[in-house]
Write a protein that holds these residues in place. Structure first.
Motif: not given
Length: 238
Positions: A57-58, A99-101, A64-66
């Motif tokens: 996820g991270h 994103a991780g959790y 995606l955030a560049g």
């Protein structure tokens, strides 16, 4: 050999409607996932799967955030680290830390939606793609072994098992991600109370946004339990 026919069959196997499990199977796999998450002896090795999805996820959101993804490491204590390069603040970094959790529960909810549409094959293929993507970025031996063992189990079920077993496995994965996405949030808060998680995602978000770490832990808990409740309504309610 008719290659076009073979490809069409493969696509149909993956994306076509598949085995619809009886209600008893859905309940049994849910109970099995709950048992794995609640029983420490089972949870410790199984938690590696949650860590893989957490770090994935991270990594995905960083891309995606560049941001530039550098590495992923998985450790024998079931922790993990994803390193990306770019701005040290701003929305991209906030989303990456956030994103991780959330990743296991969000992925579990997506899988629940696919199972509701009888897309067992898509669930299994998505798992394979995720594992391959993580494997490419792993930079330590334990991480490689962890992903390969998980991938080996997935491969064995996908290629050797009956349709019924594949469906049960897909439901077990889905329930495990949903239930297993909740427990680490409470483990995180216990560590924070003891001062043992100063570099946790919640504390990074505190430094990035100014909002207290407890606020972010609460957000993780609300979203993940909400995903579990929604998925349960989809899969358990006739």
């Amino acid at each position: 050999m008719d290659r076009s026919g073979t490809i069409a069959c493969v696509i149909s196997d993956i994306f076509g409607e598949q085995f619809q499990p009886p209600a008893a199977m859905v309940l049994i796999t849910a109970a099995a996932a709950l048992l794995v998450v609640l029983w420490d002896a089972l949870w410790r090795p199984a938690r590696n799967v949650v860590t893989i999805v957490h770090e994935a996820g991270h990594a995905l959101v960083a891309l995606l955030a560049g941001r530039r993804l550098s590495s992923i490491r998985l450790h024998s204590d079931t922790s993990g680290v994803t390193v990306s390069r770019g701005r040290t603040d701003g929305p991209g970094m906030v989303c990456t830390a956030l994103a991780g959790y959330l990743a296991p529960s969000v992925l579990g909810l997506a899988f629940a939606g696919l199972l509701l549409s009888e897309r067992v094959g898509v669930v299994l293929v998505t798992c394979a793609v995720l594992l391959l993507g993580v494997l490419v970025m792993i930079r330590n031996l334990y991480g490689v072994l962890s992903v390969l063992v998980t991938g080996g189990v997935l491969f064995a079920v996908s290629w050797l098992a009956t349709e019924e077993v594949k469906a049960a496995f897909a439901y077990l994965i889905t329930w495990f991600l949903l239930v297993g996405g909740v427990r680490p949030v409470f483990e995180l808060q216990r560590k924070r109370r003891r001062g043992r998680a100063r570099d946790s995602d919640a504390d990074q978000l505190h430094r990035l946004t100014g909002a207290p770490g407890l606020f972010w832990v609460g957000m993780f808990a609300v979203i993940n339990t909400g995903a579990l409740a929604v998925a349960a309504a989809w899969l358990l309610v006739p």
